[in-house]
Scaffold this motif. Sequence first.
Motif, short mmCIF file in Angstrom:
data_model
loop_
_atom_site.label_atom_id
_atom_site.label_comp_id
_atom_site.label_asym_id
_atom_site.label_seq_id
_atom_site.Cartn_x
_atom_site.Cartn_y
_atom_site.Cartn_z
N GLY A 77 0.79 -1.54 -0.10
CA GLY A 77 0.15 0.17 -0.12
C GLY A 77 0.99 1.72 0.19
N HIS A 78 1.54 0.97 0.69
CA HIS A 78 2.67 1.87 0.59
C HIS A 78 3.49 2.51 -0.75
CE1 HIS A 78 3.77 3.37 4.47
NE2 HIS A 78 2.97 3.23 5.13
N MET A 79 3.81 1.65 -1.28
CA MET A 79 4.49 1.86 -2.28
C MET A 79 3.65 2.35 -3.76
SD MET A 79 4.50 0.21 -5.96
CE MET A 79 4.15 -1.34 -6.18
N VAL A 80 1.95 1.42 -3.04
CA VAL A 80 1.18 2.16 -4.38
C VAL A 80 0.48 3.82 -4.21
CG1 VAL A 80 -1.34 1.98 -5.39
CG2 VAL A 80 -0.23 0.12 -4.92
N TYR A 95 3.51 6.10 -5.80
CA TYR A 95 3.29 6.44 -6.70
C TYR A 95 2.17 6.61 -7.47
CZ TYR A 95 2.25 4.35 -11.64
OH TYR A 95 1.82 4.01 -12.64
N GLN A 96 0.65 7.01 -7.48
CA GLN A 96 -0.32 7.80 -7.50
C GLN A 96 0.36 9.21 -6.74
OE1 GLN A 96 -1.67 6.47 -8.84
NE2 GLN A 96 -1.92 4.26 -9.35
N ILE A 97 0.75 9.32 -6.06
CA ILE A 97 1.19 10.92 -5.77
C ILE A 97 2.43 11.29 -6.49
CG2 ILE A 97 2.61 12.21 -4.50
CD1 ILE A 97 2.28 10.87 -1.64
N VAL A 102 11.41 1.56 2.42
CA VAL A 102 11.97 0.87 0.42
C VAL A 102 10.64 1.22 0.02
CG1 VAL A 102 12.22 -1.07 -0.25
CG2 VAL A 102 13.13 -0.74 1.78
N ALA A 103 9.44 1.08 0.35
CA ALA A 103 8.13 1.00 -0.52
C ALA A 103 8.06 2.63 -0.67
CB ALA A 103 6.54 0.35 0.49
N ASN A 104 8.93 3.08 0.00
CA ASN A 104 8.05 4.91 -0.65
C ASN A 104 8.94 5.18 -1.63
OD1 ASN A 104 6.33 5.08 1.64
ND2 ASN A 104 7.25 5.65 2.82
N ILE A 105 9.70 4.51 -1.78
CA ILE A 105 11.42 4.56 -2.70
C ILE A 105 11.04 3.89 -3.59
CG2 ILE A 105 13.31 4.55 -3.49
CD1 ILE A 105 14.09 5.24 -0.71
N ALA A 106 10.29 2.92 -3.68
CA ALA A 106 9.85 1.95 -4.91
C ALA A 106 8.91 2.27 -5.69
CB ALA A 106 10.07 0.25 -4.25
N GLY A 107 8.26 3.03 -5.19
CA GLY A 107 6.51 4.01 -5.64
C GLY A 107 7.41 5.02 -6.89
N PRO A 108 7.75 6.04 -6.60
CA PRO A 108 7.89 7.55 -7.59
C PRO A 108 9.61 6.50 -8.36
CG PRO A 108 8.23 7.96 -4.89
CD PRO A 108 7.34 6.53 -5.32
N ALA A 109 10.03 5.49 -7.65
CA ALA A 109 11.47 4.78 -9.35
C ALA A 109 10.64 4.25 -9.92
CB ALA A 109 12.10 3.70 -7.61
N LEU A 110 9.44 3.50 -9.80
CA LEU A 110 8.66 2.49 -10.95
C LEU A 110 8.17 3.57 -11.81
CD1 LEU A 110 7.02 0.14 -12.26
CD2 LEU A 110 5.43 0.17 -9.85
N TYR A 111 7.37 4.21 -11.47
CA TYR A 111 7.13 5.77 -12.09
C TYR A 111 8.00 6.18 -12.86
CZ TYR A 111 4.05 9.80 -14.89
OH TYR A 111 3.63 10.30 -14.92
N THR A 112 9.01 6.62 -12.24
CA THR A 112 10.15 7.73 -12.93
C THR A 112 10.85 6.54 -13.97
OG1 THR A 112 10.56 9.43 -11.12
CG2 THR A 112 11.89 9.11 -12.69
N GLY A 113 11.53 5.27 -13.73
CA GLY A 113 11.88 4.59 -14.38
C GLY A 113 11.01 4.09 -15.85
N GLN A 114 10.09 4.11 -15.72
CA GLN A 114 8.84 3.67 -16.85
C GLN A 114 9.61 4.62 -17.46
OE1 GLN A 114 5.46 1.10 -16.72
NE2 GLN A 114 5.24 2.00 -14.75
N TYR A 115 9.82 6.10 -17.23
CA TYR A 115 9.22 7.36 -18.58
C TYR A 115 10.81 7.07 -18.76
CZ TYR A 115 4.61 9.36 -18.54
OH TYR A 115 3.66 9.59 -19.24
N LEU A 116 12.07 6.88 -17.89
CA LEU A 116 12.97 7.26 -18.91
C LEU A 116 13.41 6.05 -19.12
CD1 LEU A 116 14.55 7.96 -15.09
CD2 LEU A 116 13.92 9.28 -17.17
N THR A 117 12.68 5.08 -19.04
CA THR A 117 13.30 2.94 -19.79
C THR A 117 11.90 2.97 -21.56
OG1 THR A 117 13.86 2.37 -18.27
CG2 THR A 117 12.59 1.14 -19.78
N TRP A 118 11.15 3.08 -21.46
CA TRP A 118 9.73 3.06 -22.44
C TRP A 118 9.42 4.72 -22.87
CZ3 TRP A 118 7.79 -0.41 -18.11
CH2 TRP A 118 8.68 -1.19 -18.66
N GLY A 119 9.14 5.64 -22.05
CA GLY A 119 8.80 6.89 -21.99
C GLY A 119 7.14 7.32 -22.36
#
Length: 294
Positions: free
Chosen positions: A78-81, A84-86, A137-154
């Motif tokens: 839940g923390h991760m999600v 991510y939504q933020i 760790v979960a709080n870092i994973a959420g934003p990392a998932l968002y940013t990582g996708q744009y940096l990788t796939w746009g």
Amino acid sequence: MLILSFCPLFLPVSTAQDSTKRDAQPCYHCRLRGLIIGEAVVYSTTLYGLSKAWYNNPLRNFHFFNDNHEWLQIDKVGHMVTAYQIARVSAQAYRWAGLTDRKAALYAGLTGLIFQTPIEILDGFSPEYGFSVGDMVANIAGPALYTGQYLTWGELRIQPKFSFHYTHLAKERPELLGKKRTDRWLKDYNGQAYWLSVNPAAFAGRDSKFPKWLNIAAGYGIQDMVAAEFDKSVERGFRPYRQYYLSLDVDFTRIKTRNKMLKTVFFLLNTLKVPAPTLEYNGRNGLRFHALYF
């Protein structure tokens, strides 16, 4: 809760769908300046309110607390999600302020992390709680998932989502799992499910015949947890277990429309997993099929 606080600020109707579309002649630096000021004011107010309402005792010396064993880890998901939504909502605001998708994703990742970190620090000074490394760790994973996708796939190809249904377990311990229907969606972990909704068409490429709006979602939930600890739930006569799901979903932001209000609605709906036929596996009952699960 933070998402709900910031949605009115971060969701201009004209740019509610993930895109790089710009208005004719907007004052982008004016928007960005106002956005940053608004973020600071609203977040400071929210944080102050939390410090007064959430923490019953005076804050003391900073300390750690290991809660990784609690709630079968669904609270960490839940923390991760949430983080991510933020980041996702923040990125829309930065696009509205004139930043490119790449810059917006980078700034949004930092915003998601900054918004969550002070709360964890306050927990560290609270006698009732403590700084949770697992939460961080979960709080870092959420934003990392968002940013990582744009940096990788746009673009976003994997989206964390949330679903909830009311359970009878809240009546067992309403003080812990929620007394009212309005707070049970937040407190009753047994009714929550968290999903990773994947868009096959985005991975298959332009020639894919897979519908662009149709996703496949893998989910996680728990059942029969009436206490934070597994053993305490067992002591109360319950047999907690994990649930794993496989289902269909909709990526609303991939449904084309020129209606600005509808774009906003689609953006908000993409936070939630839509009800759909679902295959469940759990350690107690094995495989189960739900004609419609939410």
